[in-house]
Enzyme design. Structure first.
Site, PDB file in Angstrom:
ATOM      1  N   HIS A   1     104.630  27.526 174.229  1.00 20.45           N
ATOM      2  CA  HIS A   1     104.430  28.728 173.413  1.00 20.45           C
ATOM      3  C   HIS A   1     102.953  29.078 173.227  1.00 20.45           C
ATOM      4  O   HIS A   1     102.484  29.303 172.110  1.00 20.45           O
ATOM      5  CB  HIS A   1     105.159  28.596 172.062  1.00 20.45           C
ATOM      6  CG  HIS A   1     105.900  29.841 171.685  1.00 20.45           C
ATOM      7  ND1 HIS A   1     105.464  30.687 170.711  1.00 20.45           N
ATOM      8  CD2 HIS A   1     107.040  30.388 172.162  1.00 20.45           C
ATOM      9  CE1 HIS A   1     106.310  31.701 170.596  1.00 20.45           C
ATOM     10  NE2 HIS A   1     107.272  31.544 171.472  1.00 20.45           N
TER      11      HIS A   1
ATOM     12  N   ARG B   1     108.800  34.762 184.051  1.00 19.85           N
ATOM     13  CA  ARG B   1     109.765  34.901 182.953  1.00 19.85           C
ATOM     14  C   ARG B   1     109.913  36.325 182.422  1.00 19.85           C
ATOM     15  O   ARG B   1     110.525  36.556 181.389  1.00 19.85           O
ATOM     16  CB  ARG B   1     109.379  33.959 181.810  1.00 19.85           C
ATOM     17  CG  ARG B   1     109.870  32.566 182.119  1.00 19.85           C
ATOM     18  CD  ARG B   1     109.604  31.591 181.043  1.00 19.85           C
ATOM     19  NE  ARG B   1     110.066  31.946 179.723  1.00 19.85           N
ATOM     20  CZ  ARG B   1     111.339  31.967 179.329  1.00 19.85           C
ATOM     21  NH1 ARG B   1     112.297  31.682 180.179  1.00 19.85           N
ATOM     22  NH2 ARG B   1     111.648  32.284 178.075  1.00 19.85           N
TER      23      ARG B   1
ATOM     24  N   ARG C   1     116.505  23.140 177.490  1.00 19.28           N
ATOM     25  CA  ARG C   1     115.142  23.141 176.962  1.00 19.28           C
ATOM     26  C   ARG C   1     115.103  22.212 175.762  1.00 19.28           C
ATOM     27  O   ARG C   1     116.019  22.248 174.925  1.00 19.28           O
ATOM     28  CB  ARG C   1     114.789  24.572 176.554  1.00 19.28           C
ATOM     29  CG  ARG C   1     113.364  24.754 176.149  1.00 19.28           C
ATOM     30  CD  ARG C   1     113.107  26.169 175.646  1.00 19.28           C
ATOM     31  NE  ARG C   1     113.112  26.208 174.201  1.00 19.28           N
ATOM     32  CZ  ARG C   1     112.511  27.150 173.477  1.00 19.28           C
ATOM     33  NH1 ARG C   1     111.881  28.146 174.077  1.00 19.28           N
ATOM     34  NH2 ARG C   1     112.553  27.122 172.172  1.00 19.28           N
TER      35      ARG C   1
ATOM     36  N   GLU D   1     106.641  25.847 179.923  1.00 20.88           N
ATOM     37  CA  GLU D   1     106.576  27.305 179.774  1.00 20.88           C
ATOM     38  C   GLU D   1     105.370  27.697 178.929  1.00 20.88           C
ATOM     39  O   GLU D   1     105.056  27.014 177.941  1.00 20.88           O
ATOM     40  CB  GLU D   1     107.876  27.726 179.093  1.00 20.88           C
ATOM     41  CG  GLU D   1     107.946  29.182 178.750  1.00 20.88           C
ATOM     42  CD  GLU D   1     109.245  29.466 178.019  1.00 20.88           C
ATOM     43  OE1 GLU D   1     110.248  28.746 178.210  1.00 20.88           O
ATOM     44  OE2 GLU D   1     109.246  30.424 177.218  1.00 20.88           O
TER      45      GLU D   1
ATOM     46  N   GLU E   1     107.157  35.786 179.496  1.00 18.01           N
ATOM     47  CA  GLU E   1     108.103  36.464 178.604  1.00 18.01           C
ATOM     48  C   GLU E   1     107.450  37.593 177.820  1.00 18.01           C
ATOM     49  O   GLU E   1     108.142  38.499 177.376  1.00 18.01           O
ATOM     50  CB  GLU E   1     108.788  35.460 177.664  1.00 18.01           C
ATOM     51  CG  GLU E   1     107.861  34.867 176.622  1.00 18.01           C
ATOM     52  CD  GLU E   1     108.564  33.833 175.755  1.00 18.01           C
ATOM     53  OE1 GLU E   1     109.419  33.106 176.265  1.00 18.01           O
ATOM     54  OE2 GLU E   1     108.235  33.772 174.560  1.00 18.01           O
TER      55      GLU E   1
ATOM     56  N   TYR F   1     107.153  25.341 166.457  1.00 18.00           N
ATOM     57  CA  TYR F   1     107.898  26.342 167.213  1.00 18.00           C
ATOM     58  C   TYR F   1     109.154  25.736 167.855  1.00 18.00           C
ATOM     59  O   TYR F   1     109.108  24.642 168.414  1.00 18.00           O
ATOM     60  CB  TYR F   1     107.020  26.946 168.330  1.00 18.00           C
ATOM     61  CG  TYR F   1     107.874  27.662 169.315  1.00 18.00           C
ATOM     62  CD1 TYR F   1     108.370  28.923 169.006  1.00 18.00           C
ATOM     63  CD2 TYR F   1     108.305  27.047 170.482  1.00 18.00           C
ATOM     64  CE1 TYR F   1     109.253  29.559 169.856  1.00 18.00           C
ATOM     65  CE2 TYR F   1     109.189  27.680 171.341  1.00 18.00           C
ATOM     66  CZ  TYR F   1     109.653  28.942 171.017  1.00 18.00           C
ATOM     67  OH  TYR F   1     110.539  29.555 171.849  1.00 18.00           O
TER      68      TYR F   1
ATOM     69  N   GLU G   1     117.373  32.043 180.894  1.00 20.37           N
ATOM     70  CA  GLU G   1     117.506  31.517 179.528  1.00 20.37           C
ATOM     71  C   GLU G   1     118.715  32.180 178.862  1.00 20.37           C
ATOM     72  O   GLU G   1     118.937  33.375 179.011  1.00 20.37           O
ATOM     73  CB  GLU G   1     116.241  31.838 178.732  1.00 20.37           C
ATOM     74  CG  GLU G   1     116.255  31.299 177.312  1.00 20.37           C
ATOM     75  CD  GLU G   1     114.969  31.616 176.552  1.00 20.37           C
ATOM     76  OE1 GLU G   1     114.241  32.545 176.969  1.00 20.37           O
ATOM     77  OE2 GLU G   1     114.695  30.936 175.557  1.00 20.37           O
TER      78      GLU G   1
ATOM     79  N   TRP H   1     100.571  31.663 168.107  1.00 24.76           N
ATOM     80  CA  TRP H   1     101.873  31.159 167.654  1.00 24.76           C
ATOM     81  C   TRP H   1     102.766  30.877 168.831  1.00 24.76           C
ATOM     82  O   TRP H   1     102.803  31.618 169.782  1.00 24.76           O
ATOM     83  CB  TRP H   1     102.561  32.173 166.710  1.00 24.76           C
ATOM     84  CG  TRP H   1     103.936  31.660 166.359  1.00 24.76           C
ATOM     85  CD1 TRP H   1     104.243  30.591 165.563  1.00 24.76           C
ATOM     86  CD2 TRP H   1     105.204  32.183 166.834  1.00 24.76           C
ATOM     87  NE1 TRP H   1     105.610  30.405 165.511  1.00 24.76           N
ATOM     88  CE2 TRP H   1     106.211  31.361 166.284  1.00 24.76           C
ATOM     89  CE3 TRP H   1     105.551  33.237 167.680  1.00 24.76           C
ATOM     90  CZ2 TRP H   1     107.564  31.592 166.561  1.00 24.76           C
ATOM     91  CZ3 TRP H   1     106.875  33.457 167.934  1.00 24.76           C
ATOM     92  CH2 TRP H   1     107.882  32.639 167.371  1.00 24.76           C
TER      93      TRP H   1
ATOM     94  N   ASP I   1     108.949  24.461 176.151  1.00 24.63           N
ATOM     95  CA  ASP I   1     108.140  25.661 175.869  1.00 24.63           C
ATOM     96  C   ASP I   1     106.929  25.271 175.028  1.00 24.63           C
ATOM     97  O   ASP I   1     107.072  24.754 173.915  1.00 24.63           O
ATOM     98  CB  ASP I   1     109.004  26.685 175.112  1.00 24.63           C
ATOM     99  CG  ASP I   1     108.354  28.065 175.056  1.00 24.63           C
ATOM    100  OD1 ASP I   1     107.153  28.172 175.352  1.00 24.63           O
ATOM    101  OD2 ASP I   1     109.075  29.027 174.708  1.00 24.63           O
TER     102      ASP I   1
HETATM  103  O1  KDG Z   1     110.519  37.006 169.755  1.00 20.55           O
HETATM  104  C1  KDG Z   1     109.853  35.898 170.272  1.00 20.55           C
HETATM  105  C2  KDG Z   1     110.846  35.010 170.984  1.00 20.55           C
HETATM  106  O2  KDG Z   1     111.581  35.741 171.907  1.00 20.55           O
HETATM  107  C3  KDG Z   1     110.181  33.842 171.661  1.00 20.55           C
HETATM  108  O3  KDG Z   1     109.521  33.083 170.702  1.00 20.55           O
HETATM  109  C4  KDG Z   1     111.230  33.006 172.345  1.00 20.55           C
HETATM  110  O4  KDG Z   1     109.567  31.751 173.477  1.00 20.55           O
HETATM  111  C5  KDG Z   1     110.720  32.109 173.377  1.00 20.55           C
HETATM  112  C6  KDG Z   1     111.685  31.636 174.370  1.00 20.55           C
HETATM  113  O5  KDG Z   1     111.237  31.001 175.309  1.00 20.55           O
HETATM  114  O6  KDG Z   1     112.871  31.885 174.212  1.00 20.55           O
HETATM  115 MG    MG Z   2     109.141  31.077 175.439  1.00 19.14          MG
END
Ligand code: KDG
Ligand code: MG
Length: 402
Positions: free
Chosen positions: A212, A283, A147, A236, A262, A159, A339, A402, A210
Site C-alpha cells: 500500500h 492492476r 492475499r 503490490e 490500482e 492497512y 482481485e 496511506w 499489499d
Molecule cells: O479505496 C481504496 C481501496 O480500494 C484500496 O485500499 C484497496 O489496496 C486495495 C486493494 O488492493 O484492494
Molecule cells: Mg492495493
C-alpha cells in the site's frame, strides 16, 4: 440508437457507490460504475453537471468516438475524476452494445481465452496465528490465491486488517481517521508472517501481499528479497509509483514479482513500467482507468512486454465494475489474476448480477451485455453518507502515504 437519458445514481447500501445508467431511444439501458472511494460526489458532479447534457442525442453505438470526445473534448486530460467519469460512460455503452448484439460483452472482445477467471481473496487478522485460520477459510472456499495482511506489533492498526473478514471498508469516518506507521516495525515483522503461512499451506497456494505505497525503493528491494524464500505471486504497490523510474532500483534487488496500478487513471501512468518491464502485473481497473476501451488498450500494451493483468477488485468497486472486469479478464490473452472482495448482501441486492464464484474462479454472466443492473428503487432507500479514506503518519507525526 440515440441516447435519450443518462441518470447518475448515488447510493449507500453499506458503502457509497456512484452509477451511471444510460437509456437509448429503442429502450436499451446500460450501466457503468463511477465510484471513486472518498471522492464520490466529485465524479457524480462531473457527470451530472458536465457530461450528461453532451450525451443526450449522441449515437450510443459510437463507443470509441464518445471516448475520444470526452477525453480530448474536455481539454483537461487524465486525472482520476475525469477518467472515472469517462469509464462510466464507456462501460454503459459497452453494456448497450452487447444487448443490441444479443451477446455478452466478452464475445465482442474476441471471445473466451479461458474457462474461468482466477481470483484472490483477502485473509487478514491481527496476529499470525489468527491469519492462518483466515487463510484456511479461503482455501476451504476453493480459492487458489490469497492475499495475506496482518497487524504489526507496536502499531495500533494497519492497512488491510479489519474486523469484518469478508468485506473491506477503510473509508470509516467523514473526516479521515489518523493511523500511525513504522516502516522499521513492518519490515522486521512481515517475513516471519510469510514463513509461517508458506510452512502451513505448502508450495501450491498462491500468496500475495499489499504494501500500500509505504516504502522507498531500497526498502521495497529489501522486503522483496526477504520474501523470496516464500515465493509470493506478487507484492503490490511497494512504493508510490508516480516515480516510475524508481522501480528499476527494486528490480535490481529482488525477483519477487511486483504488481502496481490500482490508482492509475490511464496508460500514461504505467507506460514506462510496462515497456521497461519494471512490473509483472498491471492492476489498473475498468472504473478508474477509462473503462473497457482504455483498459483494453493498457492490457494490449502490457501483453507485448509479458506483463499480465491483475485488476483491482476491492469492495469499493461496485458489482458493475466487477462485471465489466470479468468480461475483459476472460477475453484477453495476458490475464494474470483478478482481485475479488465480496460485496455485502445489501450491495448485491441493489446491483443484481449474473457473475458467480465457483472453486476459486469467477465466471462472467452469459446474458447479453454485462449481465448487471441497478435496482433504482432499492438504491434510493440508501442515501449517500460522507466517508473518507484514512491518512497515515509516522511515529513522529510526519504525514506518510496511506
Ligand atoms: O479505496 C481504496 C481501496 O480500494 C484500496 O485500499 C484497496 O489496496 C486495495 C486493494 O488492493 O484492494
Ligand atoms: Mg492495493
Amino acid at each position: 440508437m440515440k441516447i435519450v437519458d443518462a441518470r447518475v445514481i448515488v447510493t449507500c447500501p453499506g458503502r457509497n457507490f456512484v452509477t451511471l445508467k444510460i437509456v437509448t431511444d429503442d429502450g436499451l439501458t446500460g450501466v457503468g460504475d463511477a465510484t471513486l472511494n472518498g471522492r464520490e460526489l466529485a465524479v457524480a458532479s462531473y457527470l451530472r453537471d458536465h457530461v450528461v447534457r453532451a450525451l443526450i442525442g449522441r449515437d450510443a453505438s459510437r463507443i470509441e468516438d464518445t471516448w475520444q470526445y470526452l477525453y480530448k473534448g474536455a481539454y483537461w486530460r487524465r486525472g482520476p475524476v475525469t477518467m472515472t467519469a469517462i469509464a462510466a460512460v464507456d462501460t454503459a455503452l459497452w453494456d448497450i452494445k452487447g444487448k443490441a448484439a444479443g451477446m455478452p460483452v466478452y464475445q465482442l472482445l474476441g471471445g473466451r481465452s479461458r474457462e474461468g477467471v482466477t481470483v484472490y481473496g483477502h485473509a487478514n487478522a491481527e496476529t499470525v496465528d489468527e491469519v492462518l485460520v483466515e487463510v484456511a477459510r479461503y482455501v476451504d472456499l476453493g480459492y487458489k490465491a490469497v492475499r495475506v495482511q496482518t497487524g504489526v506489533p507496536g502499531l495500533a492498526s494497519t492497512y488491510g486488517v479489519s474486523g469484518d473478514k469478508m468485506f473491506y471498508e477503510p473509508a470509516d469516518a467523514s473526516v479521515p481517521t489518523e493511523n500511525v506507521w513504522s516502516t522499521e516495525r513492518y519490515l522486521a515483522h512481515t517475513p516471519g508472517v510469510f514463513a509461517r503461512v508458506r510452512d502451513e499451506f505448502g508450495p501450491g497456494l498462491r500468496l500475495l501481499h499489499d504494501v500500500h505505497h509505504r516504502l522507498t525503493p531500497i526498502e521495497a528491494g529489501r522486503l522483496g528479497k526477504s520474501l523470496e524464500p516464500y515465493a509470493l505471486t506478487w507484492i503490490e504497490d511497494p512504493t508510490p509509483a508516480e516515480l516510475q523510474d524508481s522501480l528499476r532500483l527494486i528490480r535490481q534487488h529482488t525477483t519477487t514479482p511486483i504488481a502496481i496500478g490500482e490508482i492509475f487513471s490511464g496508460v500514461w501512468d504505467c507506460q514506462q513500467l510496462i515497456t521497461e518491464q519494471l512490473i509483472d502485473y498491471i492492476r489498473a481497473t475498468v472504473v478508474h482507468a477509462g473503462g473497457i476501451t482504455h483498459l483494453r488498450r493498457i492490457f494490449d500494451l502490457a501483453a507485448l512486454y509479458q506483463v499480465r493483468s491483475g485488476s483491482h477488485g476491492a469492495t469499493d468497486l461496485s458489482p458493475v465494475c466487477m462485471s465489466a472486469a470479468l468480461h475483459l479478464d476472460i477475453a484477453i490473452p495476458n490475464f494474470g489474476l483478478q482481485e475479488y472482495m465480496r460485496h455485502t448482501p445489501e450491495t448485491d441486492a441493489v446491483f443484481p448480477h449474473g457473475y458467480h464464484f465457483a472453486d476459486g474462479y469467477l465466471h462472467p454472466s452469459d446474458e447479453p451485455g454485462l449481465g448487471v443492473d441497478i435496482d433504482e428503487e432499492l438504491a434510493a432507500q440508501y442515501p449517500y453518507r460522507a466517508a473518507a479514506l484514512p491518512v497515515n503518519r509516522l511515529e513522529d507525526g510526519t504525514l506518510h502515504s496511506w
